[in-house]
Design an enzyme around this catalytic site. Structure first.
Site, PDB file in Angstrom:
ATOM      1  N   HIS A   1      19.386   1.583  28.857  1.00 14.23           N
ATOM      2  CA  HIS A   1      18.718   1.034  30.122  1.00 14.23           C
ATOM      3  C   HIS A   1      18.821   1.760  31.125  1.00 14.23           C
ATOM      4  O   HIS A   1      19.973   2.579  31.576  1.00 14.23           O
ATOM      5  CB  HIS A   1      19.566  -0.512  30.324  1.00 14.23           C
ATOM      6  CG  HIS A   1      18.555  -1.398  31.292  1.00 14.23           C
ATOM      7  ND1 HIS A   1      18.702  -1.219  32.868  1.00 14.23           N
ATOM      8  CD2 HIS A   1      17.410  -2.088  31.017  1.00 14.23           C
ATOM      9  CE1 HIS A   1      18.047  -1.897  33.253  1.00 14.23           C
ATOM     10  NE2 HIS A   1      17.100  -2.634  32.454  1.00 14.23           N
TER      11      HIS A   1
ATOM     12  N   GLU B   1      15.509  -6.120  25.022  1.00 10.90           N
ATOM     13  CA  GLU B   1      14.276  -6.210  24.086  1.00 10.90           C
ATOM     14  C   GLU B   1      14.704  -6.364  22.640  1.00 10.90           C
ATOM     15  O   GLU B   1      13.987  -7.133  21.938  1.00 10.90           O
ATOM     16  CB  GLU B   1      13.272  -5.156  24.275  1.00 10.90           C
ATOM     17  CG  GLU B   1      12.890  -5.059  25.718  1.00 10.90           C
ATOM     18  CD  GLU B   1      11.507  -4.547  25.943  1.00 10.90           C
ATOM     19  OE1 GLU B   1      11.010  -3.638  25.251  1.00 10.90           O
ATOM     20  OE2 GLU B   1      10.947  -4.957  26.873  1.00 10.90           O
TER      21      GLU B   1
HETATM   22  C1  LIG Z   1      15.007   2.383  28.856  1.00 12.39           C
HETATM   23  C2  LIG Z   1      14.984   3.889  28.971  1.00 12.39           C
HETATM   24  C3  LIG Z   1      13.653   4.314  29.366  1.00 12.39           C
HETATM   25  C4  LIG Z   1      15.965   4.177  30.114  1.00 12.39           C
HETATM   26  O1  LIG Z   1      16.125   5.462  30.106  1.00 12.39           O
HETATM   27  P1  LIG Z   1      17.066   6.016  31.443  1.00 12.39           P
HETATM   28  O2  LIG Z   1      18.253   5.569  31.677  1.00 12.39           O
HETATM   29  O3  LIG Z   1      16.125   6.834  32.274  1.00 12.39           O
HETATM   30  O4  LIG Z   1      17.647   7.261  30.402  1.00 12.39           O
HETATM   31  P2  LIG Z   1      17.325   8.575  30.075  1.00 12.39           P
HETATM   32  O5  LIG Z   1      15.713   8.698  29.579  1.00 12.39           O
HETATM   33  O6  LIG Z   1      17.171   9.522  31.371  1.00 12.39           O
HETATM   34  O7  LIG Z   1      18.061   9.266  28.655  1.00 12.39           O
HETATM   35  C5  LIG Z   1      19.588   9.588  29.153  1.00 12.39           C
HETATM   36  C6  LIG Z   1      19.893  10.189  27.836  1.00 12.39           C
HETATM   37  O8  LIG Z   1      20.360   8.735  26.921  1.00 12.39           O
HETATM   38  C7  LIG Z   1      19.450   9.507  25.544  1.00 12.39           C
HETATM   39  N1  LIG Z   1      18.602   7.883  25.241  1.00 12.39           N
HETATM   40  C8  LIG Z   1      18.442   6.905  26.137  1.00 12.39           C
HETATM   41  N2  LIG Z   1      18.046   5.773  25.498  1.00 12.39           N
HETATM   42  C9  LIG Z   1      17.980   6.353  24.101  1.00 12.39           C
HETATM   43  C10 LIG Z   1      17.506   5.353  23.034  1.00 12.39           C
HETATM   44  N3  LIG Z   1      17.115   4.364  23.099  1.00 12.39           N
HETATM   45  N4  LIG Z   1      17.756   6.164  21.861  1.00 12.39           N
HETATM   46  C11 LIG Z   1      18.179   7.356  21.846  1.00 12.39           C
HETATM   47  N5  LIG Z   1      18.534   8.160  22.646  1.00 12.39           N
HETATM   48  C12 LIG Z   1      18.423   7.400  24.101  1.00 12.39           C
HETATM   49  C13 LIG Z   1      18.272  10.303  26.223  1.00 12.39           C
HETATM   50  O9  LIG Z   1      17.712  10.759  24.900  1.00 12.39           O
HETATM   51  C14 LIG Z   1      18.848  11.290  27.053  1.00 12.39           C
HETATM   52  O10 LIG Z   1      19.674  11.804  26.325  1.00 12.39           O
HETATM   53  P3  LIG Z   1      19.826  13.560  26.855  1.00 12.39           P
HETATM   54  O11 LIG Z   1      20.723  13.190  28.171  1.00 12.39           O
HETATM   55  O12 LIG Z   1      20.173  14.244  25.706  1.00 12.39           O
HETATM   56  O13 LIG Z   1      18.595  13.902  27.250  1.00 12.39           O
HETATM   57  C15 LIG Z   1      15.594   4.399  27.623  1.00 12.39           C
HETATM   58  O14 LIG Z   1      16.883   3.970  27.282  1.00 12.39           O
HETATM   59  C16 LIG Z   1      14.462   4.477  26.655  1.00 12.39           C
HETATM   60  O15 LIG Z   1      13.947   4.799  26.167  1.00 12.39           O
HETATM   61  N6  LIG Z   1      15.011   3.289  25.517  1.00 12.39           N
HETATM   62  C17 LIG Z   1      14.065   2.898  24.595  1.00 12.39           C
HETATM   63  C18 LIG Z   1      12.922   2.167  24.760  1.00 12.39           C
HETATM   64  C19 LIG Z   1      13.138   0.675  25.427  1.00 12.39           C
HETATM   65  O16 LIG Z   1      14.289  -0.011  24.827  1.00 12.39           O
HETATM   66  N7  LIG Z   1      12.768   0.083  26.449  1.00 12.39           N
HETATM   67  C20 LIG Z   1      13.091  -1.195  26.975  1.00 12.39           C
HETATM   68  C21 LIG Z   1      13.539  -1.009  28.036  1.00 12.39           C
HETATM   69  S1  LIG Z   1      13.975  -2.731  28.615  1.00 12.39           S
END
Ligand SMILES: CC(C)(COP(=O)(O)OP(=O)(O)OC[C@H]1O[C@@H](n2cnc3c(N)ncnc32)[C@H](O)[C@@H]1OP(=O)(O)O)[C@@H](O)C(=O)NCCC(=O)NCCS
Length: 516
Positions: free
Chosen positions: A399, A452
């Site tokens: 998140h 979710e």
């Molecule tokens: C929700 C989300 C977009 C938040 O992203 P964020 O806080 O901006 O985090 P980032 O995209 O910067 O990711 C940070 C790190 O954690 C990892 N990471 C984050 N969520 C992850 C996941 N669900 N699975 C695997 N790795 C994940 C990223 O690969 C990244 O790794 P890195 O530092 O090696 O590049 C992300 O966690 C995600 O894509 N989740 C899956 C989709 C989802 O469940 N969406 C519903 C949201 S309510």
């Protein structure tokens, strides 16, 4: 500009020693000098007296007009007799001079000799002001952690794992109140008393009925395209409905009208979703049940049967807990569209588009797909490990704000446990493995189940098909969006940030069609 800054002089902030060239040098030599010194201009001198200035812009002109030639002379390409400034001149005066003449660099001259150079960028930095088109503040990608507005709707405290609506814990509200009570809280600023609640509910009931003219068009919306995507169908149907209602830019409306429109839109969305869903399956829509509350009626319109109290309450808690959640992408979209003065329908439809992305609201059915793909507990570790190692995201985890358990996920896990079944036990096991493996493979990222993951389990236990998951989320989030729309409209300023151009320097001449 502060007095402290204004009183500083050009001599104090200029760059020196100055990178200079003589008029008989080639442009290429001058360009090399600029490149080595990492400056945007050279001052062209004769006996230390500035006679011209050659800037990046001149280099671009030169490169584009004499392709392949390396013999252009500085004297031919420089701007002669440059505007100069004395070292004793104050920063604000120098800035005005540059701005008035449209120059970016100015030689600083004392007793006819070049002693330094000041650039627009130096002056802007020192003056702590913003040049048009240049961001004054560098913000992180995705605006992460950047405060873009003030709100009284609610807040998310990521590190504490807590969020609230108008100061009441959203989890407590979900557990103790009906959705309509919370909706009233968001729109009116206080929890309703009995009379207010009865009045509010009857207004919602009145507006959840589909207008007859829309009913005739709806079957064609439900059958558009080869694959039925309920959220897309909802977006189209809502657009049609708002224009048939005659929604106009809110800038031309009074605040009472906007709130009434907001209520109408949120009341009708569940009816639209279920009508589209049924029509696509060749079934007739079920009209709303006048005696049922919002959540029970939602499930009623799905199957035409009054749902069990347990299912109605489970979906109501889910919906209530997802009404608002800070400046997430769709809420921000709703505010951005509203900030232009556009009509409320446009803002909600824009937010629906934003919600449809898998990184925002489009993920819940994907979490179930993961459970289906893993199949057996003994295969979980291999599946999760290879997904993360291949760089894939585990849907339903992580998140942008929560760096601890998502309180919605914790609450929904509890609801899933009450609904029980082998799928719930399997989901809990998978959650524990995903969290453990992400902790190992992505150390320090603090990745946990988000709303979710268990939302999908709860909806599946109720019997809703995955295509209805994100639309169901849209029902409740629309109440949050519209609360923000009302707030934005009440104290509006158009949202118009800046970008930082990082392409090749302009202006480039447009090559003729046959030379591209
Ligand atoms: C929700 C989300 C977009 C938040 O992203 P964020 O806080 O901006 O985090 P980032 O995209 O910067 O990711 C940070 C790190 O954690 C990892 N990471 C984050 N969520 C992850 C996941 N669900 N699975 C695997 N790795 C994940 C990223 O690969 C990244 O790794 P890195 O530092 O090696 O590049 C992300 O966690 C995600 O894509 N989740 C899956 C989709 C989802 O469940 N969406 C519903 C949201 S309510």
């Amino acid at each position: 500009m502060s007095d402290r800054v204004r009183s500083r002089t050009v001599g104090e902030i200029m760059s020196h020693p100055v990178v200079t060239a003589v008029p008989t040098q080639t442009v290429q030599q001058a360009a090399r000098l600029m490149h080595r010194a990492k400056v945007g201009s050279v001052i062209v001198v004769e006996d230390e007296r500035p006679i011209g200035i050659l800037t990046e812009r001149d280099l671009v002109r030169y490169a584009s007009s004499s392709p392949g030639s390396s013999f252009g002379l500085v004297s031919d390409w420089m701007a002669p007799d440059p505007q100069t400034v004395g070292p004793e001149v104050r920063v604000d005066a120098a800035l005005n001079l540059l701005a008035e003449r449209g120059f970016r660099h100015m030689p600083v001259v004392s007793e006819d000799k070049v002693v330094g150079v000041v650039s627009m960028r130096d002056l802007m930095r020192i003056a702590e002001i913003q040049q048009f088109g240049t961001p004054a503040i560098e913000v992180p990608k995705g605006l992460k952690g950047v405060v873009v507005a003030e709100t009284q709707v609610g807040d998310v405290r990521g590190t504490e794992g807590f969020y609230h609506y108008r100061q009441y814990s959203a989890v407590d509200l979900s557990q103790q109140c009906s959705l309509e009570e919370v909706w009233h809280l968001l729109y009116e600023g206080h929890l309703p008393d009995r009379a207010e609640l009865a009045d509010f509910k009857s207004r919602v009931c009145e507006h959840r009925v589909l207008p007859a003219d829309l009913k005739t068009i709806l079957p064609s919306v439900a059958e558009m395209g080869t694959d039925f995507v309920p959220l897309e169908a909802l977006r189209s149907a809502l657009s049609l409905l708002c224009s048939s209602w005659g929604f106009r830019p809110w800038l031309d409306l009074g605040p009472g009208v906007l709130k009434d429109q907001a209520l109408r839109v949120c009341a009708v969305i569940p009816t639209l979703i279920m009508a589209l869903h049924r029509l696509n399956r060749g079934e007739q829509p079920v009209d709303p049940h006048p005696d049922l509350g919002y959540a029970a009626n939602y499930l009623y319109m799905w199957k035409g049967e009054v749902p069990s109290a347990e299912h109605a309450r489970a979906i109501e808690q889910y919906l209530t807990s997802t009404i608002d959640h800070g400046f997430n992408a769709s809420t921000f979209t709703a505010r951005v569209v509203t900030s232009t003065g556009a009509d409320l329908g446009a803002a909600v439809v824009g937010a629906l588009g934003s919600l449809s992305g898998p990184l925002h609201g489009g993920a819940p059915s994907r979490a179930l797909e993961m459970l289906d793909a893993i199949k057996k507990p003994e295969d979980a570790d291999d599946w999760i490990r290879s997904a993360v190692e291949e760089g894939r995201r585990i849907m339903g985890f992580g998140h942008p704000v929560y760096k601890t358990d998502d309180p919605r996920s914790t609450m929904l896990r509890g609801i899933a446990e009450q609904l029980s079944g082998p799928r719930v036990a399997f989901a809990k096991y998978i959650e524990s493995r995903v969290v453990a493996i992400l902790r190992e493979l992505k150390p320090g990222r603090q990745l946990y189940a988000n709303v979710e993951f268990y939302a999908s389990i709860v909806m599946e236990r109720i019997g809703l098909t995955p295509d209805l998951f994100t639309p169901t989320f849209a029902c409740s989030r629309a109440i949050g969006w519209t609360s923000h729309i009302l707030e934005q409209a009440a104290d509006n300023r158009i949202i118009r940030p800046s970008g930082r151009y990082i392409g090749p320097p302009p202006p480039a001449p447009i090559p003729p069609l046959d030379q591209r």
